[in-house]
Design a protein around this motif. Structure first.
Motif, PDB file in Angstrom:
ATOM      1  N   ALA A 241       0.838  -1.205   0.000  1.00 55.89           N
ATOM      2  CA  ALA A 241       0.000   0.000   0.000  1.00 55.89           C
ATOM      3  C   ALA A 241       0.872   1.253   0.000  1.00 55.89           C
ATOM      4  CB  ALA A 241      -0.926  -0.010   1.222  1.00 55.89           C
ATOM      5  N   GLY A 242       1.933   1.243   0.794  1.00 57.85           N
ATOM      6  CA  GLY A 242       2.831   2.391   0.830  1.00 57.85           C
ATOM      7  C   GLY A 242       3.537   2.618  -0.494  1.00 57.85           C
ATOM      8  N   ALA A 243       3.962   1.545  -1.130  1.00 51.50           N
ATOM      9  CA  ALA A 243       4.690   1.665  -2.398  1.00 51.50           C
ATOM     10  C   ALA A 243       3.763   2.065  -3.549  1.00 51.50           C
ATOM     11  CB  ALA A 243       5.387   0.346  -2.727  1.00 51.50           C
ATOM     12  N   SER A 244       2.534   1.550  -3.529  1.00 49.55           N
ATOM     13  CA  SER A 244       1.609   1.784  -4.640  1.00 49.55           C
ATOM     14  C   SER A 244       0.674   2.972  -4.393  1.00 49.55           C
ATOM     15  CB  SER A 244       0.755   0.540  -4.870  1.00 49.55           C
ATOM     16  OG  SER A 244      -0.116   0.335  -3.761  1.00 49.55           O
ATOM     17  N   LEU A 245       0.634   3.454  -3.169  1.00 52.18           N
ATOM     18  CA  LEU A 245      -0.296   4.499  -2.732  1.00 52.18           C
ATOM     19  C   LEU A 245      -1.753   4.054  -2.832  1.00 52.18           C
ATOM     20  CD1 LEU A 245       1.463   7.678  -4.212  1.00 52.18           C
ATOM     21  CD2 LEU A 245       1.694   6.676  -1.926  1.00 52.18           C
ATOM     22  N   ASP A 246      -1.973   2.742  -2.759  1.00 50.27           N
ATOM     23  CA  ASP A 246      -3.325   2.179  -2.764  1.00 50.27           C
ATOM     24  C   ASP A 246      -3.701   1.856  -1.323  1.00 50.27           C
ATOM     25  OD1 ASP A 246      -5.675   0.737  -2.922  1.00 50.27           O
ATOM     26  OD2 ASP A 246      -4.971  -0.627  -4.487  1.00 50.27           O
ATOM     27  N   PHE A 247      -4.329   2.824  -0.670  1.00 54.26           N
ATOM     28  CA  PHE A 247      -4.682   2.671   0.741  1.00 54.26           C
ATOM     29  C   PHE A 247      -6.159   2.325   0.934  1.00 54.26           C
ATOM     30  CE2 PHE A 247      -0.961   5.469   0.725  1.00 54.26           C
ATOM     31  CZ  PHE A 247      -0.115   4.726   1.518  1.00 54.26           C
ATOM     32  N   ASN A 248      -6.754   1.668  -0.052  1.00 54.08           N
ATOM     33  CA  ASN A 248      -8.145   1.250   0.056  1.00 54.08           C
ATOM     34  C   ASN A 248      -8.291   0.395   1.315  1.00 54.08           C
ATOM     35  OD1 ASN A 248     -10.639  -0.152  -0.244  1.00 54.08           O
ATOM     36  ND2 ASN A 248     -10.536   0.118  -2.456  1.00 54.08           N
ATOM     37  N   PRO A 249      -9.252   0.717   2.181  1.00 54.07           N
ATOM     38  CA  PRO A 249      -9.379  -0.004   3.453  1.00 54.07           C
ATOM     39  C   PRO A 249      -9.715  -1.493   3.323  1.00 54.07           C
ATOM     40  CG  PRO A 249     -11.129   1.636   3.234  1.00 54.07           C
ATOM     41  CD  PRO A 249     -10.188   1.832   2.086  1.00 54.07           C
ATOM     42  N   ILE A 250     -10.129  -1.960   2.153  1.00 59.57           N
ATOM     43  CA  ILE A 250     -10.380  -3.402   2.007  1.00 59.57           C
ATOM     44  C   ILE A 250      -9.080  -4.196   2.129  1.00 59.57           C
ATOM     45  CG2 ILE A 250     -12.470  -3.137   0.621  1.00 59.57           C
ATOM     46  CD1 ILE A 250     -10.799  -3.865  -1.866  1.00 59.57           C
ATOM     47  N   HIS A 251      -7.941  -3.500   2.045  1.00 57.33           N
ATOM     48  CA  HIS A 251      -6.641  -4.156   2.129  1.00 57.33           C
ATOM     49  C   HIS A 251      -6.017  -4.094   3.520  1.00 57.33           C
ATOM     50  CE1 HIS A 251      -6.930  -4.543  -2.153  1.00 57.33           C
ATOM     51  NE2 HIS A 251      -6.884  -3.245  -2.346  1.00 57.33           N
ATOM     52  N   TRP A 252      -6.723  -3.475   4.493  1.00 59.86           N
ATOM     53  CA  TRP A 252      -6.139  -3.413   5.839  1.00 59.86           C
ATOM     54  C   TRP A 252      -7.155  -3.355   6.977  1.00 59.86           C
ATOM     55  CZ3 TRP A 252      -7.399   1.001   8.521  1.00 59.86           C
ATOM     56  CH2 TRP A 252      -7.799   2.100   7.753  1.00 59.86           C
ATOM     57  N   ASN A 253      -8.412  -3.053   6.675  1.00 54.86           N
ATOM     58  CA  ASN A 253      -9.407  -2.865   7.724  1.00 54.86           C
ATOM     59  C   ASN A 253     -10.459  -3.973   7.645  1.00 54.86           C
ATOM     60  OD1 ASN A 253     -11.864  -1.919   9.020  1.00 54.86           O
ATOM     61  ND2 ASN A 253     -10.887   0.097   9.151  1.00 54.86           N
ATOM     62  N   GLU A 254     -10.409  -4.900   8.604  1.00 50.45           N
ATOM     63  CA  GLU A 254     -11.336  -6.041   8.593  1.00 50.45           C
ATOM     64  C   GLU A 254     -12.791  -5.602   8.664  1.00 50.45           C
ATOM     65  OE1 GLU A 254     -10.365  -9.166  11.376  1.00 50.45           O
ATOM     66  OE2 GLU A 254      -8.223  -8.908  10.963  1.00 50.45           O
TER      67      GLU A 254
END
Length: 132
Positions: free
Chosen positions: A23-36
């Protein structure tokens, strides 16, 4: 190189830590990738891996085999199923296999890639065209 030749397989564990780094490298901070909680609210079973991360990992089968990523001329996939990444320290095991699907007269070949998580295919039409 012949049609049907199998490339060495690759198994990768995708962890929550990798998702944060990606997420940090791609700037893709979509919460489906970190927030259950958010992931379950939108109908997902849990946090899922970035599709582009899964695609990149699948591409490693080809680049590891070639030894030179510059020989990859084209690469594409369709995202068919998510890779669910549990928060257990072990992550999700994704298995990648590939084989030569076509050898062309122009000095290129098509490599067909399979990516499986939990016994199910997660990428469709995953193919690379490479310089032989």
């Amino acid at each position: 190189m012949n049609v049907g030749d199998e490339l060495p397989g690759l198994s990768v564990r995708v962890t929550r830590e990798q998702l944060v780094r990606y997420a940090g490298a791609s700037l893709d901070f979509n919460p489906i990738h970190w927030n259950e909680r958010f992931a379950s609210e939108v109908g997902l079973p849990n946090v899922i891996a970035h599709g582009m991360l899964t695609m990149a990992l699948a591409g490693r089968v080809v680049t590891d085999w070639l030894g030179d990523p510059g020989r990859v001329l084209e690469y594409g996939v369709r995202f068919t199923r998510p890779v669910v990444v549990p928060d257990d320290g072990e992550g999700a095991l994704v298995d990648f296999t590939a084989k030569v699907g076509e050898v062309r007269d122009d000095g290129t070949a098509r490599v067909d890639i399979t990516a499986k998580f939990d016994g199910k295919t997660v990428l469709g039409k995953a193919q690379a065209v490479v310089r032989v």
